[in-house]
Design an enzyme around this catalytic site. Structure first.
Site: not given
Length: 515
Positions: A43, A213, A274
């Site tokens: 990540l 998102y 999301h």
């Protein structure tokens, strides 16, 4: 739209500088230390460091103020960390970017240590303090931003170590903030436990629960679209809208992440966070201002209006071959596909199904919002079979929005045809770089703007909606239906959409405009 030449207009833009003044989001100066915990992980390498580099290149991170610290258990040197992330940042054949990259990498220092012992964090604090002493004078503040690019299981111990060893101590002011990644728990109980553990150490104003998102260009455009355009205001309700679809599709499977994914499934991974966040922005009422708390208040209200999910309005799927992964149990019922209908019990949306659909190993890759309007009463043109009006917002790939509508087909006869009014960002905003979601959100944390982050009560209500269904799935009471990779998913999902009132336009394909 036709194949002729496009004329790209230059239009003025309005920069609302009064926003930052009115809502207390003011620029700060002084030393800024950004600490990436889990710096050697995927990540951090693929998302966090590239976002920081792009902010640096665009001038949002002042090299005279900022320093970046990587922290992880891996025992490597500063230069080894720089080498590990270098390839994720730029193509070094670009001389201009290569020069910026070289300067950026020199801002990065690495400290290794465990996540549950003070010794490593004391060394980290010492390194940060040395940077602050070297940068600060009699003016300015010391700001510390901790980005937890880590699994949630270590959040409590890491937050405790930050609180014990690494808080900002400057007499000149400043702040300490933490950014935590999803998943925020696996159900209501675990999410509340995690929230309590972090909440005992940090104030809500210091906690930034990131959902990337909310950093996407067209997701951030939702409030502007809805509340700055007069013609949408009278249409955005149950009197005119038949159904709303929020869709996430991937054309690949778990690809080596099977063991991790099997712990969560597609609902926990995509829908509960999301897609539910997108639903909030589509369905919420107009906030009284753009203050982050006013916006988040309205999101909580709409979530509180969602009625319990019925099993009759859920279809789960699992693509064939998913269990071939050695890390996935042979009897796994974990869904890689789900369609679920949420219903909002309020004056605006009573009776309108909100269809949330997500899946892996499908026939296309896209994420979009589809607002389908009701049929025209008294259809004198007899054109309803061609399809309904539909407002489509394409979140990815190739950001765009278009309105499907019925028009007269050119010619001597009175024939109708489906067409569209469209806005393709690639065509309309040529030469404009659309920021990645992580760039926006990291910059928001530095500014102290929590508008695009999930508040604790919002997280709680989101889990209240899905936890009963998730527990039934975990117990095997709701089964996943096999589907072939590269398909649309289980046919039962299409049947559920039809039952909910969604009318598919057969034969219509939107073609993005080209120059």
């Amino acid at each position: 739209m036709g194949s002729g030449q496009w004329h790209v207009e230059k239009r003025s833009t309005f920069r609302n500088d009064s926003f930052v003044r009115e809502y207390g989001i003011v620029p700060e100066t002084g030393c800024l230390s950004i600490i990436v915990l889990g710096a050697s992980g995927d990540l951090a390498k693929k998302k966090t460091f590239p976002a920081l580099f792009n902010l640096y290149r665009q001038g949002f991170l002042n090299p005279d103020e900022v320093h970046i610290f990587g922290y992880a258990r891996t025992k490597i040197s500063d230069e080894e960390l720089r080498d590990r992330i270098r390839g994720y940042l730029v193509d070094e054949k670009n001389a201009e970017q290569a020069e910026a990259l070289s300067k950026f990498l020199q801002l990065i220092k690495y400290v290794s240590g465990p996540y549950d012992a003070e010794e490593g964090f004391q060394r980290l604090d010492k390194a940060i303090s040395e940077h602050e002493i070297s940068k600060n004078s009699t003016e300015g503040s010391s700001r510390r931003l901790f980005y937890l690019a880590l699994p949630p299981s270590v959040y409590p111990s890491v937050c405790k170590m930050i609180k014990t060893c690494c808080m900002n101590k400057s007499d000149l002011g400043g702040w300490t903030r933490i950014v935590v990644e999803k998943p925020f728990g696996k159900d209501l109980e675990s999410a509340e436990q995690l929230s309590s553990q972090i909440g005992e150490l940090f104030d809500e104003s210091q906690i930034y629960r990131i959902d990337h998102y909310l950093g996407k260009e067209l997701v951030q455009n939702m409030l502007v679209l809805r509340f700055a355009n007069r013609f949408f205001l009278p249409l955005w309700n149950r009197d005119n809208i038949e159904n709303v679809q929020i869709v996430f599709r991937e054309d690949f499977g778990t690809e080596g992440r099977g063991g991790y994914f099997d712990e969560y499934g597609i609902i926990r991974d995509i829908i509960q966070n999301h897609l539910l966040q997108v639903l909030c922005l589509v369905a919420m009422e107009k906030p009284i201002s753009l203050k982050p708390e006013h916006i988040r208040d309205e999101k909580v209200k709409v979530l509180q209006s969602v009625v319990p999910i019925s099993d009759d309005e859920v279809v789960l799927g699992q693509y064939e071959g998913y269990r071939d992964d050695d890390t996935v149990p042979n009897d796994s019922n974990t869904p890689t596909f789900a369609t679920t209908i949420l219903r909002i019990h309020n004056e605006r949306w009573e009776g309108v199904p909100f269809i949330l659909k997500a899946g892996k190993a499908l026939n296309s890759r896209k994420a979009e919002i589809r607002i389908q309007f009701k049929d025209v009463p008294g259809d004198i043109f007899r054109c309803q079979k061609q399809g309904r009006n539909e407002f489509v917002i394409r979140l990815q790939p190739s950001e765009a929005m278009y309105m499907k509508l019925t028009v007269k087909q050119p010619g001597l006869d009175m024939n109708t045809v489906q067409s569209e009014l469209d806005l393709s960002y690639g065509q309309r905003y040529q030469g404009v770089a659309i920021p990645e979601a992580y760039e926006r959100l990291i910059l928001d944390t530095i500014k102290g703007d929590q508008q695009h982050f999930v508040r604790r009560d919002e997280l709680k209500v989101a889990w209240e909606i899905f936890t009963p269904l998730l527990h039934r799935i975990d117990k095997g009471e709701v089964k996943s239906i096999p589907y072939k990779p590269g398909s649309r998913g289980p046919k039962e999902a299409d049947q559920l959409l039809e039952k909910a009132g969604y009318l598919q336009t057969h034969g219509y394909i939107w073609i993005p405009p080209t120059l």
